[in-house]
Design a protein around this motif. Sequence first.
Motif, PDB file in Angstrom:
ATOM      1  N   HIS A  20       0.845  -1.204   0.000  1.00  0.00           N
ATOM      2  CA  HIS A  20       0.000   0.000   0.000  1.00  0.00           C
ATOM      3  C   HIS A  20       0.879   1.252   0.000  1.00  0.00           C
ATOM      4  O   HIS A  20       0.674   2.164  -0.803  1.00  0.00           O
ATOM      5  CB  HIS A  20      -0.943   0.006   1.218  1.00  0.00           C
ATOM      6  N   GLU A  21       1.855   1.284   0.896  1.00  0.00           N
ATOM      7  CA  GLU A  21       2.733   2.462   0.974  1.00  0.00           C
ATOM      8  C   GLU A  21       3.548   2.608  -0.306  1.00  0.00           C
ATOM      9  O   GLU A  21       3.778   3.717  -0.800  1.00  0.00           O
ATOM     10  CB  GLU A  21       3.663   2.375   2.190  1.00  0.00           C
TER      11      GLU A  21
ATOM     12  N   GLU B 175      -5.263   6.443  -2.086  1.00  0.00           N
ATOM     13  CA  GLU B 175      -5.560   5.412  -1.078  1.00  0.00           C
ATOM     14  C   GLU B 175      -6.192   4.176  -1.715  1.00  0.00           C
ATOM     15  O   GLU B 175      -5.855   3.040  -1.379  1.00  0.00           O
ATOM     16  CB  GLU B 175      -6.482   5.981   0.012  1.00  0.00           C
TER      17      GLU B 175
ATOM     18  N   HIS C 296       1.833   4.539  -2.955  1.00  0.00           N
ATOM     19  CA  HIS C 296       1.989   6.005  -2.878  1.00  0.00           C
ATOM     20  C   HIS C 296       3.308   6.436  -3.527  1.00  0.00           C
ATOM     21  O   HIS C 296       3.370   7.433  -4.236  1.00  0.00           O
ATOM     22  CB  HIS C 296       1.980   6.476  -1.425  1.00  0.00           C
TER      23      HIS C 296
ATOM     24  N   HIS D  60      -9.360   7.948   2.807  1.00  0.00           N
ATOM     25  CA  HIS D  60      -9.370   6.481   2.899  1.00  0.00           C
ATOM     26  C   HIS D  60     -10.772   5.933   2.655  1.00  0.00           C
ATOM     27  O   HIS D  60     -10.944   4.931   1.966  1.00  0.00           O
ATOM     28  CB  HIS D  60      -8.839   6.021   4.259  1.00  0.00           C
TER      29      HIS D  60
HETATM   30 ZN   LIG Z   1      -2.213   5.359   2.220  1.00  0.00          ZN
END
Ligand SMILES: [Zn+2]
Length: 487
Positions: free
Chosen positions: A334-335, A359, A338, A415
Amino acid sequence: MSRRRKALVAVTAGLATVSLGLSFTSAAGAAPGAKTDPNGLKLVKTKTSLFGTHYWYQQTFKGLPVIDGYYAKHVTKSGTTEIADGRDAVPADLDVSAKVQAASATQSANSAVTARANRARIAGPGKSLTQQPAATSGAAQLAVIGGPNARLVWNVTSRSTEGVSRSLVDAKTGSVVASKVISDNVDGHGSVFDPNPVVSEQNEKLTDMNDKNQDALFLAQKNVILRNLDGSGKLNGSYVNIKEAKGGIAQNKNNNFIYQRANDKFEQVMAYYHVNQTQEYIHSLGFTDVNNESQDFSIDTFAGDNSFYDPSTDMITMGEGGVDDAEDAEVIWHEYGHAIQDDVVPGFGESEQAGAIGEGWGDYWAVTNSVPVSKGFNLPCVMDWDATSYTTDEPHCLRRTDGTKTTDDIDGEVHDDGEIWSRALWDIHQNLGRTKANKLILEATFFYDPDTSFAAAAQDTVQAARLLYGKAAAQTVTDAFKARKIL
Ligand SMILES: [Zn+2]
Ligand SMILES: [Ca+2]
Ligand SMILES: [Ca+2]
Ligand SMILES: [Ca+2]
Ligand SMILES: [Ca+2]
């Protein structure tokens, strides 16, 4: 680069004169036969052995290092001094002002390294047609080559699929004088959860127990090869650099990184392995410029139960609250999602909807990366293991990618609203298959504006589907966004 013979040695005892067997010229004026250390030498290391002390010097010229120019003085306890002289003669009038800029020298060096790496792959065994990433590089340093072809050069260190290379670029003409691999990429060994213990063990009852080793969690560990390490004995490689970590950075000269989960170094291995995997996957889709660099990580250095990507430092920080975040590959991915968007679209996420896309994309990227190792277990559930710390319902999920929200449900929290976007991406994945979905979604990302909207980014995605796979695929993508009332 051609090199003349090195290491003419003179042995002296007591106060006898050191004899230097080669003619030597430097601006600093060191002359053969000097009693003391010649000028232009910079002490770089002092080592102690059983017999004595060993002084290692770098040869310099007008303050610049002379490539491969060394000088060592071995002083034994019995009082003898031995000189190993590896200096190269440099004409006193050599001009040390560069005509070529560092950036252009770096570009030439990287092209040479990329070309060589590509030739090596074609010639090598098990030739692969997968396109390889171009070389990336650190800073270029001015230096001098001595000897018959003395000149001023930029010394450029590059990283490519071959490992770390050193290239010397003529600082007057810009031509690449020499380029060689100085450290090969190596494989290491590690042990990881893949993607996390809840999924691999198909067990929703597992709990953190404050980072304690547990039999059930030990059984969830899997031995893996850590590819693309730079050979430094640290978890540093083509796509990942563990830069900071609670309790220190994992180090092993044989590149063995086997730990249990109670050891904080386990989380470093998790980040290395899973990011390397996802970059290899991105390359297998044909992309060579999607965050194609060694991504910095800071592991277990944030006490809260949160992880984050900081665009100002280009660093991903993994928190250790509850289940250590890096024990769940879906938090890492997930990170990393980004980091991908920030790399492809500088300044991405300026509007609320762009933030929500960030997100939603991160959750989707976590889920699609889990698909090959999850045997179909609760696929749309995001961060199954990390979520055991803060959810009671089973399955434990931070969020899901198969929710029913539409743009009617927008509440302004990125989110929450990301679930609208991730569901659309997940529908595309379900209907077109993993490869096509990820190829067109990644391609579309290159066309996003930093302050894009759901609708504009959806149009970019439809367009990418049309150009890559035709009208029917574009219709499938359109339908996925229509179901979310985005289009
Ligand atoms: Zn995030
Ligand atoms: Ca842990
Ligand atoms: Ca956590
Ligand atoms: Ca913890
Ligand atoms: Ca999952």
